[in-house]
Scaffold this active site. Structure first.
Site, short mmCIF file in Angstrom:
data_model
loop_
_atom_site.label_atom_id
_atom_site.label_comp_id
_atom_site.label_asym_id
_atom_site.label_seq_id
_atom_site.Cartn_x
_atom_site.Cartn_y
_atom_site.Cartn_z
N TRP B 327 0.85 -1.21 0.00
CA TRP B 327 0.00 0.00 0.00
C TRP B 327 0.88 1.25 0.00
O TRP B 327 0.53 2.27 -0.59
CB TRP B 327 -0.90 -0.02 1.25
CG TRP B 327 -1.71 1.23 1.44
CD1 TRP B 327 -2.92 1.50 0.90
CD2 TRP B 327 -1.36 2.38 2.23
NE1 TRP B 327 -3.36 2.75 1.30
CE2 TRP B 327 -2.43 3.31 2.11
CE3 TRP B 327 -0.27 2.71 3.03
CZ2 TRP B 327 -2.41 4.54 2.76
CZ3 TRP B 327 -0.26 3.94 3.67
CH2 TRP B 327 -1.32 4.83 3.53
N HIS B 328 2.05 1.13 0.66
CA HIS B 328 2.92 2.30 0.76
C HIS B 328 3.58 2.66 -0.56
O HIS B 328 3.91 3.81 -0.79
CB HIS B 328 4.00 2.08 1.83
CG HIS B 328 3.48 2.17 3.22
ND1 HIS B 328 2.92 1.10 3.86
CD2 HIS B 328 3.40 3.22 4.07
CE1 HIS B 328 2.53 1.48 5.07
NE2 HIS B 328 2.81 2.77 5.22
N GLY B 329 3.79 1.69 -1.40
CA GLY B 329 4.43 2.02 -2.67
C GLY B 329 4.66 0.79 -3.51
O GLY B 329 4.77 -0.33 -3.00
N PHE B 479 2.47 8.21 -1.03
CA PHE B 479 1.67 7.01 -0.85
C PHE B 479 0.20 7.29 -1.16
O PHE B 479 -0.62 6.46 -1.14
CB PHE B 479 1.81 6.45 0.57
CG PHE B 479 3.25 6.27 0.97
CD1 PHE B 479 4.17 5.81 0.03
CD2 PHE B 479 3.69 6.57 2.23
CE1 PHE B 479 5.51 5.67 0.37
CE2 PHE B 479 5.02 6.40 2.60
CZ PHE B 479 5.93 5.96 1.66
#
Lengths: 333, 479
Positions: B327-329, B479
């Site tokens: 989800w962060h990247g 993000f």
């Protein structure tokens, strides 16, 4: 209404108290003397004479200015100047303590090795090489150095516009702001710091200025004239001008110093210096040697990007060594 | 526009001023409560779209599209029409949007790598800022309506919930069950909220532009060429990054909480002094609380949570954390970061089961805090590094002593000192209030007293004086 008025009174009192507290903090963190215009034409301005300065924005150092407004604290002074040091904030010794400044170290080296020479530093912030060239006549008149004028510079590749202005005698003088409202504002370190922060923020957002493109031939003519004028400043005297070029070394992923590759204009500058009898010290090899021995880079402090910014104590030591070697080696004048 | 800019200050004053005008007694007398509320929401909604459009106005349509999907789906769900189908649509569409903008190229590249395909094309896609946050809010709203946790709302309310500018681009991820009821509140703007909100905002601003941004100078240098530096410097850089990311992200969350508070809305705290956690499970209850609780509620529990046996529990934990990392990247370094945390959570679960009923000593607790912090820092290396080579070089340099450039960065020491002071203050406060748990708090002063005003003014001046003035975007914007 009464309640609102009372609140404003409290806010004003709190504002004054807060200002006093941060002024006390600033006294250590950012205490810079006021710029003054003076009779001395060797630099566009001088600092307040006998002022204490402290700066924590890159590294941290406390320095004093002498009776003329320059940073010269070597205890054994002479009336006459043998070597005049010119340059910008690097030469002035931003963020290094007084006894780490290369002029101080140089005098110390002369003293220890029994060489009867005295170097005097008129390095002043924003005094780039071209500005120093512009002030050369004044420097010779005001200080009458008998042996050398060393001019520190971090670049030898200039904008054609600046060169044109220098050659035409239209190089603008930096203002001192030592009168009126701006002078009063400068008395407050807090306001100066806030103003400096604002300027830095604006500079970070500002688009890069595009410089005029000129052919190498055109540039050669410009730099040739600038160096020719500089060499004429010393006239028939025995004084030698020496440019001390202090490039910022870069290092690769593994920590190896990237060899310095001078571009055509930089090479041209060095070549023409030789033609006009102006000395040229390229500090790169000194910096590289120091780094390979100690992993110390010549630029940057504990509060800045690694290897970038003003010249630090290691860099000043290298410059002092290089100038000392040059003088001791009796490089032909 | 970012919170740490003069433009935002002007923007805030305009929005606040407009609402204040419509809140005036004379207007309130002449308008119905519903009209007043609608006016306030309309101003905030327009302001939110302007705020978002400042980056790239085209993505306002994307947000509008997601809002429309959520509205259509929840309307049909609440009317009982094809509830499962509309929930499916309401979940899949935001995920498709997120997948396309954020992960398309990543998956194409990974596919090519796995099957050794050379050439081929990837798309030149701009990642809309904050997309991970508002897609999550959109789909969780649909799920909440399906679960009956919240009632279906009007299009304008859903639009405001998804786009509300304080939390739009970098969270915290606000729950509809927390936010929607607040939209019914028609209290006028209160000075007390402004005073509290402004102080929380300044607190967050200090964390961001003084601590995080100054540390970024050092951290960026070291993570760009780790092998050039001595081991001590690399270790200091990793510690600095742990503080930088905490101050950057929690600073933004504080600013969001502060701005929302000024308008009379309450967001839950997103961080609770995470580096005093005694284990990784506790860390995730203290770090990015809005994301970890979101993942727990909308991913871990629907996957089966701990209800389907030990093995499934561990698989669910791992899967949740890997997806949380992703989800962060769109980068394998984030996958590894999530995987490491997932593994640590599994190990801690096993360990906790074995040590059940065992009361740890003070020494044991201290060791646990240190071990957890060291582990979290090692994980941060993968989070921060641009690729695996850099991550492994940093870790190698940390654990195998080596000479190199030594940079004893001034702000690193200042930051460590400040973090220690804040933790000690929180500890003292917990003792005074006889709280079993040490919690973070906002130092909010009474701005009716000279003392309170003086401290506030000093905080503002110090923030401006020590602010890092070069551009340094919020880490979580990406993000």
């Amino acid at each position: 209404m009464k309640k609102t008025l009372l609140w404003f009174l409290k806010a004003a009192l709190a504002g004054i108290l807060a200002f006093l507290v941060v002024t006390a903090v600033c006294h250590f963190y950012y205490n810079i003397p006021v710029r003054r215009s003076s009779d001395i034409s060797a630099t566009d301005y001088v600092w307040d004479a006998g002022a204490v300065s402290s700066r924590g924005t890159e590294g941290f150092a406390v320095t004093h200015t002498d009776e003329k407004g320059y940073v010269n604290t070597y205890p054994e002074k002479k009336d006459s100047v043998d070597i005049l040091i010119m340059g910008s904030s690097h030469a002035e010794g931003f963020n290094v303590s007084e006894d780490e400044n290369f002029t101080y170290l140089l005098n110390e080296k002369f003293s220890k090795s029994g060489i009867d020479m005295y170097a005097y530093n008129i390095g002043m912030s924003a005094h780039t090489l071209l500005r120093c060239f512009n002030n050369l006549d004044g420097a010779i008149k005001d200080f009458a150095p008998s042996e050398y004028i060393f001019i520190e510079t971090s670049t030898v590749d200039f904008s054609p516009e600046e060169l044109e202005r220098l050659n035409a005698g239209e190089f603008e003088v930096l203002e001192a702001y030592d009168k009126g409202f701006l002078y009063t504002l400068q008395k407050s370190d807090v306001i100066r710091l806030l103003y400096s922060q604002l300027e830095d923020a604006n500079a970070a957002d500002a688009p890069k200025e595009e410089t005029e493109e000129v052919s190498l031939e055109g540039y050669t003519a410009l730099i040739d004239k600038a160096l020719s004028n500089a060499s004429k400043s010393v006239g028939d005297s025995d004084v030698k001008i020496v440019v001390v070029y202090c490039p910022t070394p870069e290092f690769d992923y593994n920590g190896k110093i990237v060899p310095l590759e001078m571009n055509e204009r930089e090479k041209l500058f060095e070549e023409l210096c030789g033609e006009y009898g102006i000395g040229f010290i390229n500090m790169f090899s000194y910096f590289e040697q120091r780094y390979n021995a100690t992993y110390e880079l010549p630029h940057g402090f504990t509060n800045s990007h690694v290897g970038v910014g003003h010249i630090n104590a290691a860099g000043h030591t290298c410059i002092a060594n290089a100038i000392f070697d040059y003088v001791e080696g009796g490089a032909s004048k | 526009v970012t919170f740490a800019s003069f433009v935002f200050l002007v923007f805030f004053c305009i929005v606040y001023g407009l609402i204040l005008i419509f809140n005036s007694k004379s207007l309130r007398r002449n308008l119905s409560e519903k009209t007043q509320l609608n006016l306030k929401h309309t101003i905030l909604l327009i302001a939110s779209y302007v705020f978002y459009g400042w980056w790239d106005w085209r993505f306002c349509f994307l947000m509008l599209f997601l809002t429309t999907i959520a509205w259509i789906c929840t309307k049909n769900i609440s009317e009982g029409k094809n509830k499962r189908l509309y929930t499916f649509i309401g979940v899949v569409f935001p995920l498709l949007v997120l997948g396309f903008f954020k992960y398309f190229n990543f998956f194409v590249d990974s596919f090519k790598d796995v099957f050794g395909i050379s050439g081929g094309r990837t798309l030149d896609i701009i990642l809309p800022v904050g997309i991970s946050f508002y897609t999550f809010q959109s789909l969780s709203y649909t799920i909440d309506v399906f679960r009956g946790k919240v009632q279906n709302s009007s299009f304008a309310d859903i639009a405001l919930y998804i786009s509300f500018f304080p939390q739009l681009v970098a969270g915290p991820i606000v729950r509809s069950s927390d936010f929607m009821p607040q939209l019914k509140n028609n209290d006028p703007l209160k000075l007390s909220n402004l005073v509290e909100g402004a102080q929380i905002f300044v607190f967050g601003l200090f964390k961001k532009i003084v601590i995080a941004d100054n540390l970024s100078v050092f951290v960026d240098d070291i993570f760009s060429k780790p092998l050039a530096y001595s081991s001590v410097t690399v270790i200091l850089a990793v510690i600095s990054y742990s503080i930088q990311i905490y101050c950057d992200f929690s600073g933004y969350s504080d600013m969001a909480v502060g701005v929302a508070k000024c308008f009379g809305y309450n967001f839950n705290a997103n961080f609770n002094i995470p580096y005093i956690s005694k284990n990784v499970s506790e860390f995730w209850k203290r770090w990015h609380i809005s994301l970890s609780s979101w993942l727990q509620e909308y991913l871990y529990i629907p996957l089966g949570g701990n209800r389907k046996g030990k093995v499934r529990t561990y698989i669910n934990l791992l899967l949740t954390m890997v997806l949380g990392g992703l989800w962060h990247g769109a980068n394998y370094t984030f996958v590894v970061w999530g995987l490491l945390h997932g593994l640590a959570l599994c190990i801690h679960k096993l360990w906790a089961a074995k040590r059940k009923g065992h009361t740890p000593t003070l020494f044991g607790k201290t060791v646990s805090v240190v071990i957890t912090y060291v582990f979290v820092c090692i994980c941060w290396v993968f989070f921060r590094a641009d690729n695996f080579t850099i991550a492994l070089d940093v870790i190698t340099r940390m654990f195998i002593p080596h000479n190199g450039i030594t940079q004893i960065f001034f702000w690193a020491w200042v930051s460590i000192l400040l973090v220690v002071i804040c933790h000690v203050a929180a500890g003292i406060r917990a003792r005074r209030t006889h709280s079993a748990k040490v919690n973070g708090f906002y130092a909010v002063f009474d701005l009716n007293t000279v003392w309170g005003l003086t401290v506030f003014f000093i905080a503002v001046l110090l923030t401006l004086m020590f602010a890092y003035t070069n551009s340094s975007p919020f880490i979580y914007f990406q993000f």
